[in-house]
Design a protein around this motif. Structure first.
Motif, PDB file in Angstrom:
ATOM      1  N   PRO A 461       0.821  -1.220   0.000  1.00 23.29           N
ATOM      2  CA  PRO A 461       0.000   0.000   0.000  1.00 23.29           C
ATOM      3  C   PRO A 461       0.855   1.270   0.000  1.00 23.29           C
ATOM      4  N   PHE A 462       2.185   1.096  -0.108  1.00 22.63           N
ATOM      5  CA  PHE A 462       3.092   2.241   0.019  1.00 22.63           C
ATOM      6  C   PHE A 462       3.887   2.501  -1.263  1.00 22.63           C
ATOM      7  N   THR A 463       3.343   2.127  -2.396  1.00 26.25           N
ATOM      8  CA  THR A 463       4.086   2.274  -3.655  1.00 26.25           C
ATOM      9  C   THR A 463       4.346   3.731  -4.016  1.00 26.25           C
ATOM     10  N   ALA A 464       3.534   4.659  -3.471  1.00 32.26           N
ATOM     11  CA  ALA A 464       3.711   6.078  -3.801  1.00 32.26           C
ATOM     12  C   ALA A 464       4.850   6.728  -3.012  1.00 32.26           C
ATOM     13  N   VAL A 465       5.358   6.043  -1.980  1.00 33.01           N
ATOM     14  CA  VAL A 465       6.414   6.615  -1.142  1.00 33.01           C
ATOM     15  C   VAL A 465       7.738   6.617  -1.907  1.00 33.01           C
ATOM     16  N   LYS A 466       8.380   7.792  -1.957  1.00 27.50           N
ATOM     17  CA  LYS A 466       9.656   7.926  -2.657  1.00 27.50           C
ATOM     18  C   LYS A 466      10.848   8.014  -1.705  1.00 27.50           C
ATOM     19  N   HIS A 467      10.568   8.299  -0.431  1.00 29.22           N
ATOM     20  CA  HIS A 467      11.650   8.327   0.564  1.00 29.22           C
ATOM     21  C   HIS A 467      11.077   7.932   1.918  1.00 29.22           C
ATOM     22  N   LEU A 468      11.714   6.949   2.541  1.00 38.70           N
ATOM     23  CA  LEU A 468      11.273   6.440   3.839  1.00 38.70           C
ATOM     24  C   LEU A 468      12.314   6.773   4.893  1.00 38.70           C
ATOM     25  N   LEU A 469      11.866   7.327   6.022  1.00 41.39           N
ATOM     26  CA  LEU A 469      12.743   7.613   7.149  1.00 41.39           C
ATOM     27  C   LEU A 469      12.342   6.699   8.307  1.00 41.39           C
ATOM     28  N   ILE A 470      13.290   5.923   8.823  1.00 41.30           N
ATOM     29  CA  ILE A 470      13.035   5.004   9.936  1.00 41.30           C
ATOM     30  C   ILE A 470      13.871   5.454  11.126  1.00 41.30           C
ATOM     31  N   ASP A 471      13.202   5.824  12.213  1.00 42.80           N
ATOM     32  CA  ASP A 471      13.929   6.251  13.411  1.00 42.80           C
ATOM     33  C   ASP A 471      13.945   5.121  14.443  1.00 42.80           C
ATOM     34  N   GLU A 472      14.896   5.202  15.374  1.00 43.64           N
ATOM     35  CA  GLU A 472      15.104   4.183  16.407  1.00 43.64           C
ATOM     36  C   GLU A 472      15.302   2.816  15.755  1.00 43.64           C
ATOM     37  N   MET A 473      16.245   2.763  14.818  1.00 42.05           N
ATOM     38  CA  MET A 473      16.462   1.552  14.012  1.00 42.05           C
ATOM     39  C   MET A 473      16.800   0.339  14.862  1.00 42.05           C
ATOM     40  N   GLN A 474      17.398   0.553  16.045  1.00 38.96           N
ATOM     41  CA  GLN A 474      17.849  -0.561  16.870  1.00 38.96           C
ATOM     42  C   GLN A 474      16.686  -1.361  17.447  1.00 38.96           C
ATOM     43  N   ASP A 475      15.474  -0.812  17.420  1.00 38.00           N
ATOM     44  CA  ASP A 475      14.313  -1.506  17.978  1.00 38.00           C
ATOM     45  C   ASP A 475      13.712  -2.522  17.008  1.00 38.00           C
ATOM     46  N   VAL A 502      16.023  -0.219  24.241  1.00 38.70           N
ATOM     47  CA  VAL A 502      15.365  -0.495  25.528  1.00 38.70           C
ATOM     48  C   VAL A 502      15.067  -1.986  25.659  1.00 38.70           C
ATOM     49  N   ASN A 503      15.283  -2.718  24.579  1.00 41.01           N
ATOM     50  CA  ASN A 503      15.095  -4.166  24.592  1.00 41.01           C
ATOM     51  C   ASN A 503      16.293  -4.809  23.904  1.00 41.01           C
ATOM     52  N   PRO A 504      17.405  -4.989  24.617  1.00 44.67           N
ATOM     53  CA  PRO A 504      18.635  -5.492  23.989  1.00 44.67           C
ATOM     54  C   PRO A 504      18.517  -6.916  23.472  1.00 44.67           C
ATOM     55  N   TYR A 505      17.440  -7.624  23.845  1.00 45.05           N
ATOM     56  CA  TYR A 505      17.282  -9.012  23.398  1.00 45.05           C
ATOM     57  C   TYR A 505      16.800  -9.091  21.946  1.00 45.05           C
ATOM     58  N   SER A 506      16.264  -7.994  21.433  1.00 40.99           N
ATOM     59  CA  SER A 506      15.837  -8.007  20.024  1.00 40.99           C
ATOM     60  C   SER A 506      16.301  -6.736  19.323  1.00 40.99           C
ATOM     61  N   ALA A 507      17.520  -6.327  19.629  1.00 41.24           N
ATOM     62  CA  ALA A 507      18.063  -5.098  19.036  1.00 41.24           C
ATOM     63  C   ALA A 507      18.858  -5.423  17.781  1.00 41.24           C
ATOM     64  N   ALA A 508      18.889  -4.456  16.862  1.00 36.94           N
ATOM     65  CA  ALA A 508      19.659  -4.612  15.620  1.00 36.94           C
ATOM     66  C   ALA A 508      20.742  -3.543  15.566  1.00 36.94           C
ATOM     67  N   ASN A 509      21.859  -3.892  14.930  1.00 40.90           N
ATOM     68  CA  ASN A 509      22.898  -2.894  14.702  1.00 40.90           C
ATOM     69  C   ASN A 509      23.025  -2.619  13.210  1.00 40.90           C
ATOM     70  N   ALA A 510      23.865  -1.656  12.868  1.00 39.83           N
ATOM     71  CA  ALA A 510      23.989  -1.223  11.477  1.00 39.83           C
ATOM     72  C   ALA A 510      24.414  -2.368  10.565  1.00 39.83           C
ATOM     73  N   GLU A 511      25.290  -3.252  11.051  1.00 38.30           N
ATOM     74  CA  GLU A 511      25.788  -4.356  10.226  1.00 38.30           C
ATOM     75  C   GLU A 511      24.666  -5.327   9.883  1.00 38.30           C
ATOM     76  N   GLN A 512      23.800  -5.635  10.859  1.00 36.30           N
ATOM     77  CA  GLN A 512      22.682  -6.547  10.598  1.00 36.30           C
ATOM     78  C   GLN A 512      21.691  -5.933   9.613  1.00 36.30           C
ATOM     79  N   ILE A 513      21.468  -4.618   9.747  1.00 29.68           N
ATOM     80  CA  ILE A 513      20.526  -3.950   8.842  1.00 29.68           C
ATOM     81  C   ILE A 513      21.074  -3.942   7.416  1.00 29.68           C
ATOM     82  N   GLU A 514      22.377  -3.690   7.296  1.00 27.77           N
ATOM     83  CA  GLU A 514      23.001  -3.727   5.967  1.00 27.77           C
ATOM     84  C   GLU A 514      22.835  -5.102   5.333  1.00 27.77           C
ATOM     85  N   ALA A 515      22.996  -6.157   6.141  1.00 24.79           N
ATOM     86  CA  ALA A 515      22.867  -7.519   5.620  1.00 24.79           C
ATOM     87  C   ALA A 515      21.437  -7.807   5.171  1.00 24.79           C
TER      88      ALA A 515
END
Length: 686
Positions: A461-475, A502-515
């Motif tokens: 439903p988001f095909t019209a979006v041309k730029h997405l900003l995601i904050d608090e990526m580690q969550d 705030v939940n280190p058991y399901s946190a992501a870092n930049a390397e995991q997001i890149e992968a």
């Protein structure tokens, strides 16, 4: 700075202010004329309605609409000029392009072209030439203009703080311009309307991120107080300016952690002259993709459950589902399910053979279609093949027989049953546990959506979006990003800090997001600007980050206050509230560990203090400064002049998750930090 220089700049500011005033009056005059024109056209249309034919009426209405649009443009121009009047510019540099004379260039939040004299007086901070202000000291310099690279020399550089037609601060290039002004700005109390624009103090590394026009998926890993959210919003404003012909605020979307945070950042883009962009939560995305068919707990509820009950099994489930290996196993399972869900067999219709291999081939070809649509397409194409092969047209009875036969080959379950079967296939059925009231655990929501995408496809439903900003990526986990990568085929800006999970058991870092995203690249912001040196050093001892560089802004040392009882702890907080009300500061937050604790503290302090105190929870939709009580989870992303952390006892803060929460709580403070406890202090404290 000589008095002569200051006087000359003050005189120039008066001149600019006068020119702004003249342009405002000229715009008001044109606006008034436009309004009169609209009124006259409407009057003429009304009075001549019986004499005009359909074409004349349509032309008249079109003319009125055009005049109204012209009036709206003039009104917006007037508003922008009036905004510019309040603080016309913040910087100046003198630039001599090769073969040309020296030209003073003044930089402000808004562009100001003097229409009466046909001259640009102030350049927008996003203009190509303005990059010289952020990227160079005096000396050789260059910038990219629409016509190509312009090479020259910056010969002078000044920075201002201006209020209307008065210079409050003027610094020359003989000192470190940005650092000095930055110290002045950071030392001030926060505003009472949330996050502010920072165009006057953008640093060189921040400017590079803001003006990055090449990277498709940019990950910003920034330490606490590095300004990453503000930088991301300024990046949005820059892209809207840079691509104004092809990009509007309606083309952009923010995935925001909560509505309080959304309200907190709501002022930034309007201050920069841009419209706010739409914001949704990750839960909103999930609800839309699951079409309301499945109930699930929210991330806030999951985190609160972790904080209120030390559940090792829940922690294990979260860690497993946040791993890259879990995502890979989902891919393997989807391939297995795809093979099992349709077992083709030979079919005889009207004494004509339809071989299993043909049905298999057609079915596999349309795996991107949802299940029912896929079966309909299989039936349609099978009928076409029979018509071509046997020169035979199906009767209604033949179609019914084929449909029955095909449905018998189908071995599909509901999405929830299929997802639950994944854990049996893994040999770890204990990893699937419903939350309260049979809802899905939040950690299962996006894995289930990902499985649905792999098996049936999802029409985004988001095909019209041309730029997405995601904050608090580690969550968010790698599975979240795998889903988002398929949903949003557009440019992305992703930001956060692994230390602030705030939940280190399901946190992501930049390397995991890149992968997970494949096309992403990351940058780091390691300098922290928010807190005083003393607060930053205190926080660093709770959760050390060797990459963090603290700006040396001196202030009061944090205090850990031991109280004889819980009642005395409440009294200490109430006294701090009274002192806050008498101070020059505008914002204070009492930070608690859980929402239940926050509610108790709010009640106790409201009974002991007359200072207005607001309780924030998951349903809160606004932030307006003053004194508030909330959890560290909700405070994440916000900043306050003063922070009071309640009950930092060994009983309340002792786990690794508590360490992250305590770090988040302390790094919210800009100028003053106090922590209270009764009983033994937390071993996590310095």
């Amino acid at each position: 700075m000589s008095e002569t220089t200051r006087a000359a700049e003050q005189a120039y500011l008066k001149q600019v202010h006068r020119r702004l005033e003249e342009n405002i009056k000229a715009t008001q005059s044109r606006l008034k004329a436009c309004q009169q024109d609209v009124e006259e056209q409407k009057r003429y249309l009304w009075e001549s309605r019986d004499e005009m034919d359909h074409i004349e009426k349509a032309a008249s209405r079109q003319s009125i609409e055009q005049s109204v649009r012209s009036g709206e443009i003039l009104l917006e121009k007037q508003r922008k000029l009036q905004k510019t009047q309040r603080a016309p510019y913040f910087g100046r540099f003198d630039f001599a392009a090769e073969g040309q004379s020296v030209k003073p260039v003044y930089i402000g939040v808004h562009h100001f072209h003097d229409d009466l004299q046909n001259q640009t007086v102030i350049y927008d901070w996003r203009a190509p030439i303005a990059s010289l202000f952020y990227d160079y000291e005096t000396g050789p310099a260059q910038y990219q203009s629409p016509e190509g690279t312009v090479v020259g020399e910056v010969q002078k550089k000044r920075q201002f703080r201006i209020k209307y037609d008065r210079i409050e601060l003027l610094i020359d290039s003989t000192v470190h311009v940005v650092d000095d002004v930055l110290q002045q700005e950071l030392g001030q109390a926060s505003g009472d309307e949330g996050m502010k624009q920072i165009v006057a103090t953008i640093q060189r590394d921040q400017n590079a991120i803001i003006r990055d026009d090449d990277t498709r998926e940019l990950i910003i890993q920034g330490v606490a107080g590095s300004g990453k959210t503000s930088i991301a919003l300024h990046r949005i404003a820059y892209l809207l300016y840079r691509h104004k012909d092809t990009l509007t605020a309606d083309d952009m979307l923010i995935i925001s952690p909560n509505r309080v945070f959304s309200a907190y950042i709501a002022n930034v883009l309007p201050e920069l002259g841009e419209e706010n962009i739409r914001e949704i939560s990750m839960e909103d995305v999930a609800s839309e993709l699951l079409e309301g068919q499945y109930r699930f707990e929210t991330f806030f509820e999951q985190t609160n459950r972790l904080l209120e009950h030390d559940d090792p099994a829940l922690k294990q489930r979260l860690q497993r589902k946040a791993s890259l290996s879990f995502l890979k196993k989902l891919d393997e399972y989807a391939a297995v399910v795809e093979q099992r869900r349709f077992v083709a067999e030979d079919v005889w219709i009207a004494k004509r053979l339809i071989p299993a291999f043909l049905l298999e081939e057609i079915y596999r070809k349309h795996r991107a279609l949802p299940g029912n649509e896929r079966m309909k397409q299989l039936a349609r194409e099978t009928e076409q093949k029979v018509r071509i092969q046997y020169n035979y047209d199906f009767t209604p009875q033949d179609r019914a027989e084929l449909k029955t036969a095909l449905n018998q080959m189908r071995c599909e379950q509901t999405l929830r049953e299929t997802y639950k079967g994944f854990f049996d296939w893994l040999g770890e059925p204990e990893l699937f546990r419903p939350a309260r009231n049979s809802r899905l655990e939040y950690a299962d929501v996006f894995p289930m959506i990902y499985l649905k995408m792999k098996l049936d496809g999802i029409r985004s439903p988001f095909t019209a979006v041309k730029h997405l900003l995601i904050d608090e990526m580690q969550d968010y986990t790698p599975v979240h990003y795998a889903v988002l990568g398929r949903l949003f085929n557009c440019r992305k800006t992703i930001l956060g800090d692994a230390n602030q999970s705030v939940n280190p058991y399901s946190a992501a870092n930049a390397e995991q997001i890149e992968a997970a995203l494949m096309q992403a690249s990351s940058v780091r912001l390691n300098k922290s600007y928010r807190s005083t040196w003393e607060i930053t050093q205190f926080s660093q001892q709770i959760l050390p980050n060797p990459e963090l560089e603290a700006i040396k802004r001196p202030g009061e040392a944090p205090q850990v206050i031991r109280c004889a009882s819980r009642a005395q702890e409440y009294t200490t907080l109430a006294e701090a509230l009274t002192a806050f009300a008498d101070s020059e500061h505008n914002s204070l937050c009492v930070i608690c560990k859980t929402q239940k604790q926050a509610a108790r503290v709010h009640k106790a302090l409201s009974e002991r203090s007359e200072v207005p105190l607001r309780l924030l929870d998951a349903d809160s939709t606004s932030y307006s400064g003053g004194a508030v009580v909330c959890t560290a989870h909700l405070a994440k992303g916000l900043e306050f002049d003063q922070v009071l952390v309640f009950d930092v006892s060994a009983e309340n803060y002792h786990t690794q998750m508590d360490r992250h929460l305590l770090y988040v709580a302390c790094t919210r403070a800009m100028h003053l930090l106090r922590l209270t406890h009764s009983g033994d202090p937390s071993p996590l404290l310095p």
